[in-house]
Design a protein around this motif. Structure first.
Motif, PDB file in Angstrom:
ATOM      1  N   ASP A 222       0.902  -1.199   0.049  1.00 48.80           N
ATOM      2  CA  ASP A 222       0.137   0.056   0.066  1.00 48.80           C
ATOM      3  C   ASP A 222       0.831   1.301   0.073  1.00 48.80           C
ATOM      4  OD1 ASP A 222      -2.296  -1.607   0.064  1.00 48.80           O
ATOM      5  OD2 ASP A 222      -2.374  -1.348   2.238  1.00 48.80           O
ATOM      6  N   GLY A 223       0.383   2.132  -0.847  1.00 51.13           N
ATOM      7  CA  GLY A 223       1.165   3.542  -0.956  1.00 51.13           C
ATOM      8  C   GLY A 223       2.417   3.361  -1.575  1.00 51.13           C
ATOM      9  N   ASP A 224       2.619   2.402  -2.307  1.00 49.94           N
ATOM     10  CA  ASP A 224       3.774   1.986  -3.496  1.00 49.94           C
ATOM     11  C   ASP A 224       4.844   2.076  -2.664  1.00 49.94           C
ATOM     12  OD1 ASP A 224       2.028   2.260  -5.776  1.00 49.94           O
ATOM     13  OD2 ASP A 224       2.033   4.535  -5.434  1.00 49.94           O
ATOM     14  N   TRP A 225       4.850   1.548  -1.241  1.00 47.38           N
ATOM     15  CA  TRP A 225       6.147   1.438  -0.633  1.00 47.38           C
ATOM     16  C   TRP A 225       6.614  -0.203  -0.965  1.00 47.38           C
ATOM     17  CZ3 TRP A 225       7.855   5.167   3.111  1.00 47.38           C
ATOM     18  CH2 TRP A 225       9.031   4.970   3.587  1.00 47.38           C
ATOM     19  N   PRO A 226       8.021  -0.214  -1.428  1.00 40.90           N
ATOM     20  CA  PRO A 226       8.561  -1.500  -1.653  1.00 40.90           C
ATOM     21  C   PRO A 226       8.373  -2.386  -0.239  1.00 40.90           C
ATOM     22  CG  PRO A 226       9.958   0.029  -2.473  1.00 40.90           C
ATOM     23  CD  PRO A 226       8.966   0.984  -1.606  1.00 40.90           C
ATOM     24  N   TRP A 227       7.812  -3.817  -0.651  1.00 35.79           N
ATOM     25  CA  TRP A 227       7.810  -4.548   0.426  1.00 35.79           C
ATOM     26  C   TRP A 227       9.409  -4.887   1.063  1.00 35.79           C
ATOM     27  CZ3 TRP A 227       3.565  -5.980   2.790  1.00 35.79           C
ATOM     28  CH2 TRP A 227       2.446  -6.013   1.988  1.00 35.79           C
ATOM     29  N   GLN A 228      10.132  -4.844   0.358  1.00 29.31           N
ATOM     30  CA  GLN A 228      11.606  -4.873   0.899  1.00 29.31           C
ATOM     31  C   GLN A 228      12.185  -3.567   0.891  1.00 29.31           C
ATOM     32  OE1 GLN A 228      13.901  -8.454  -0.407  1.00 29.31           O
ATOM     33  NE2 GLN A 228      15.582  -7.573   0.672  1.00 29.31           N
ATOM     34  N   ASN A 229      12.825  -3.003   1.386  1.00 30.03           N
ATOM     35  CA  ASN A 229      13.429  -1.587   1.479  1.00 30.03           C
ATOM     36  C   ASN A 229      14.400  -1.550   0.392  1.00 30.03           C
ATOM     37  OD1 ASN A 229      11.514  -0.289   3.511  1.00 30.03           O
ATOM     38  ND2 ASN A 229      13.164  -1.117   5.338  1.00 30.03           N
ATOM     39  N   VAL A 230      14.572  -0.614  -0.354  1.00 33.90           N
ATOM     40  CA  VAL A 230      15.783  -0.365  -1.054  1.00 33.90           C
ATOM     41  C   VAL A 230      16.467   1.179  -0.645  1.00 33.90           C
ATOM     42  CG1 VAL A 230      16.100  -0.138  -3.634  1.00 33.90           C
ATOM     43  CG2 VAL A 230      14.317  -1.408  -3.047  1.00 33.90           C
ATOM     44  N   TYR A 231      17.581   0.574  -0.203  1.00 32.53           N
ATOM     45  CA  TYR A 231      18.400   1.845   0.269  1.00 32.53           C
ATOM     46  C   TYR A 231      19.286   2.358  -0.499  1.00 32.53           C
ATOM     47  CZ  TYR A 231      16.893   0.316   5.131  1.00 32.53           C
ATOM     48  OH  TYR A 231      15.981   0.127   6.103  1.00 32.53           O
ATOM     49  N   ILE A 232      19.414   3.652  -0.507  1.00 32.37           N
ATOM     50  CA  ILE A 232      20.454   4.581  -0.948  1.00 32.37           C
ATOM     51  C   ILE A 232      21.525   4.431  -0.098  1.00 32.37           C
ATOM     52  CG2 ILE A 232      21.288   6.723  -1.894  1.00 32.37           C
ATOM     53  CD1 ILE A 232      18.460   7.481  -2.644  1.00 32.37           C
ATOM     54  N   LEU A 233      22.443   3.649  -0.177  1.00 32.91           N
ATOM     55  CA  LEU A 233      23.571   3.444   0.624  1.00 32.91           C
ATOM     56  C   LEU A 233      24.615   4.739   0.642  1.00 32.91           C
ATOM     57  CD1 LEU A 233      24.583  -0.466  -0.257  1.00 32.91           C
ATOM     58  CD2 LEU A 233      23.094   0.800   1.659  1.00 32.91           C
ATOM     59  N   LYS A 234      24.796   5.307  -0.410  1.00 34.98           N
ATOM     60  CA  LYS A 234      25.653   6.389  -0.470  1.00 34.98           C
ATOM     61  C   LYS A 234      25.419   7.314  -1.589  1.00 34.98           C
ATOM     62  CE  LYS A 234      30.413   7.808   0.118  1.00 34.98           C
ATOM     63  NZ  LYS A 234      30.365   8.514   1.071  1.00 34.98           N
ATOM     64  N   ALA A 235      25.496   8.613  -1.383  1.00 33.95           N
ATOM     65  CA  ALA A 235      25.427   9.374  -2.741  1.00 33.95           C
ATOM     66  C   ALA A 235      26.592  10.185  -2.680  1.00 33.95           C
ATOM     67  CB  ALA A 235      24.057  10.216  -2.529  1.00 33.95           C
ATOM     68  N   GLU A 236      27.388  10.397  -3.956  1.00 33.91           N
ATOM     69  CA  GLU A 236      28.604  10.977  -3.662  1.00 33.91           C
ATOM     70  C   GLU A 236      28.758  11.914  -5.313  1.00 33.91           C
ATOM     71  OE1 GLU A 236      31.830   8.253  -3.889  1.00 33.91           O
ATOM     72  OE2 GLU A 236      30.599   6.755  -4.671  1.00 33.91           O
ATOM     73  N   VAL A 237      29.135  13.181  -5.113  1.00 36.73           N
ATOM     74  CA  VAL A 237      29.395  14.001  -5.953  1.00 36.73           C
ATOM     75  C   VAL A 237      30.832  13.576  -6.909  1.00 36.73           C
ATOM     76  CG1 VAL A 237      29.903  16.282  -6.800  1.00 36.73           C
ATOM     77  CG2 VAL A 237      28.480  15.962  -4.934  1.00 36.73           C
ATOM     78  N   LEU A 238      30.751  13.341  -8.176  1.00 38.10           N
ATOM     79  CA  LEU A 238      31.994  13.013  -8.945  1.00 38.10           C
ATOM     80  C   LEU A 238      32.638  14.174  -9.560  1.00 38.10           C
ATOM     81  CD1 LEU A 238      30.259  10.028 -11.035  1.00 38.10           C
ATOM     82  CD2 LEU A 238      31.419   9.853  -8.629  1.00 38.10           C
TER      83      LEU A 238
END
Length: 238
Positions: A222-238
């Motif tokens: 419900d609410g389009d939330w994934p059953w299994q969490n999909v994480y952004i582990l790290k975001a980095e500027v290149l």
């Protein structure tokens, strides 16, 4: 004979009295000078140090526009890599959408996106990230500030497949001001052009679109939330 003995006795007595008198004073000047030399320089007393706490900068709706206007002029980087629990992909940001580009770079450098999630996945439409049910995400938002960004949808960019765009705030928001902490990526082929004019495209995926598609295919509740969490582990500027 008697006189000689008397004189000798007197002489001995005088010598004895002289020997029992006060001795000459010793010269203590060397000792006194040594003590003076040792104690003449007082120990330095450390001045009490006063810690000056730097005032924490917090963004708000009064200062955000000026801040990102200047931040955009100082920012030359235009690529960000997002490493997720399902793989990584890279986005390239548009230079002529300065507020949204600067905002995304700034939040990346502040570590905001790290450990957030793709909290909304709509099959064959979009994946939306930058939020989380973790309390740490709310804490990071409070530390960075509460603000919105003006829409910038007239630069000719359309919501093609792979476009990264910014959703509008859910607050009373007739002007479609953008919610700065979240973003969505279009997966529709060839695009979702009904979004043009209402939301601000500020970049595109240039590498790893297969990862974006994989995220779009995860089972959701419900609410389009994934059953299994999909994480952004790290975001980095290149």
């Amino acid at each position: 004979m008697f006189l000689k003995q008397t004189a000798l006795t007197t002489s001995i007595l005088l010598f004895f009295l002289a020997s029992c008198g006060e001795s000459p004073k010793k010269d203590n000047s060397k000792v006194e000078r040594q003590v003076a030399k040792t104690d003449s320089i007082p120990k330095e007393e450390k001045e009490p140090t006063t810690e000056v706490k730097e005032e924490t900068f917090v963004l708000n709706e009064e200062n955000a526009i000026d801040f990102f206007f200047n931040y955009a002029k100082e920012t030359t980087q235009d690529k960000v890599r997002l490493t997720t629990s399902m793989g990584s992909f890279t986005v390239e940001l548009y230079d002529n959408v300065p507020y949204h580009k600067a905002n995304f770079i700034y939040l990346t450098r502040k570590g905001y996106f790290d450990n957030t999630q793709f909290h909304r996945v709509v099959k064959d439409f979009i994946i939306q990230g930058g939020n989380s049910d973790d309390k740490d995400t709310s804490r990071k938002r409070r530390l960075i500030g509460r603000y919105l960004l003006p829409p910038d949808a007239k630069k000719g960019y359309k919501h093609h497949r792979g476009t990264i765009s910014m959703p509008s705030s859910e607050r009373n928001n007739p002007h479609k001001l953008a919610s700065p902490y979240e973003f969505f990526i279009v997966v529709t082929k060839p695009g979702s052009y009904h979004l043009d004019g209402s939301y601000t495209p500020f970049g595109k995926v240039i590498e790893g679109m297969d990862v974006v598609d994989a995220i779009n295919n995860v089972p959701v509740g419900d609410g389009d939330w994934p059953w299994q969490n999909v994480y952004i582990l790290k975001a980095e500027v290149l």
